[in-house]
Design a protein around this motif. Structure first.
Motif: not given
Length: 313
Positions: A60-66, A164-172, A174-180
């Protein structure tokens, strides 16, 4: 496999400090970062187009924004502070030392933010690792008397940005592939550093061969190697264990600097390396039953996967 991934991550991440020192000898931090990320973004976008954006389906747009926010914190903010600190005169070893305090900060925040509580044995390993890093870089930091005290706050801010980036990722959820994630992060950084370089009148690259060597070095080893492996190891091992590997960055950087730039490698350096290695062994050998039952429960929360695209014929 986890041991091999961890070793590769440590080597590739440490290469970033060495590459930054090599590149900033002939160009400013923003210039080097611009030319590091422009080719990266072009390559990754081309790959995404070639694959038909299959990996992006379901996001979603929210996933990309994150992911954009994570890229701003973990690449743009973190790398700019590290490069700028080295440009201002902080040695690569001292920069790695300040970056090495990340595990203590992440470990302290993992409980209240992620419900990933750190066991007593892990805290012992974290403190032991910090001691090992301090042993390696104390002499170097004390010798850099010409550097203003506030300059050391620059890499500290970068360390907080990566946390901060690490915790933001951990709270997501939605699983995003490494390529994306790599494509979004690198494209974001390319835009940020290109705008900054043109605004500062520093977009022109250096003609020195070492500048282009540093650029290739940082693209291959640091970005595809270190940055990519960071998120892979994070997914496999969790916040505390992946950040404990950060304790090895300063000793390994010291060894690399001695071999590549002739920096002194003393008995103190060897002792600090041994302490840091023991710290990693302590944390990675911690029983998952003691302090990680809540971690396992938290991480088992299912994340929706983007649907697979039909197999091309």
């Amino acid at each position: 496999m986890n041991i091999l991934l961890s070793a590769a991550f440590v080597l590739c991440w440490s290469s970033g400090f060495v590459g930054a020192k090599l590149g900033t000898e002939h160009a400013g931090a923003v210039t080097l970062l611009m030319w590091r990320f422009l080719p990266l973004a072009a390559i990754l976008v081309a790959v995404a187009i070639g694959r038909g954006w299959a990996s992006w389906q379901g996001l979603t747009t929210r996933d990309i924004a994150r992911q954009i926010a994570i890229g701003l914190l973990s690449q743009s903010g973190y790398l700019l502070t590290v490069y700028y600190a080295i440009q201002l005169g902080v040695s690569s070893g001292t920069t790695a030392l300040i970056d090495g305090t990340q595990p203590l900060v992440a470990g302290a925040l993992a409980g209240p933010l992620l419900r990933q509580y750190v066991s007593a044995r892990q805290w012992l390993g974290l403190c032991l690792g910090l001691a090992g890093v301090a042993v390696v870089t104390t002499a170097d930091a004390s010798a850099a008397g010409a550097v203003a005290w506030w300059v050391y706050l620059v890499p500290f801010a970068g360390m907080l940005s990566l946390v901060a980036a690490t915790f933001l990722e951990e709270r997501s959820r939605t699983q995003v592939t490494p390529l994306v994630s790599m494509t979004v992060h690198c494209t974001t950084s390319a835009l940020v550093f290109t705008v900054a370089a043109f605004a500062a009148g520093a977009a022109a690259p250096s003609s020195a061969p070492s500048f282009w060597l540093a650029t290739v070095w940082l693209v291959t080893l640091s970005t595809f190697g270190g940055y990519g492996l960071y998120w892979l190891v994070l997914q496999r091992s969790g916040v505390t264990q992946v950040n404990t590997l950060m304790f090895l960055m300063a000793p390994v950087t010291a060894v690399w600097g001695a071999a590549m730039f002739g920096e002194p490698f003393t008995v103190q350096t060897a002792a600090g390396l041994a302490v840091a290695l023991s710290a990693v062994a302590v944390v990675h050998g911690a029983s998952p039953r003691a302090g990680h039952e809540r971690v396992t429960t938290a991480r088992r929360r299912p994340r929706p996967h983007p649907p697979r695209s039909p197999t091309p014929r």
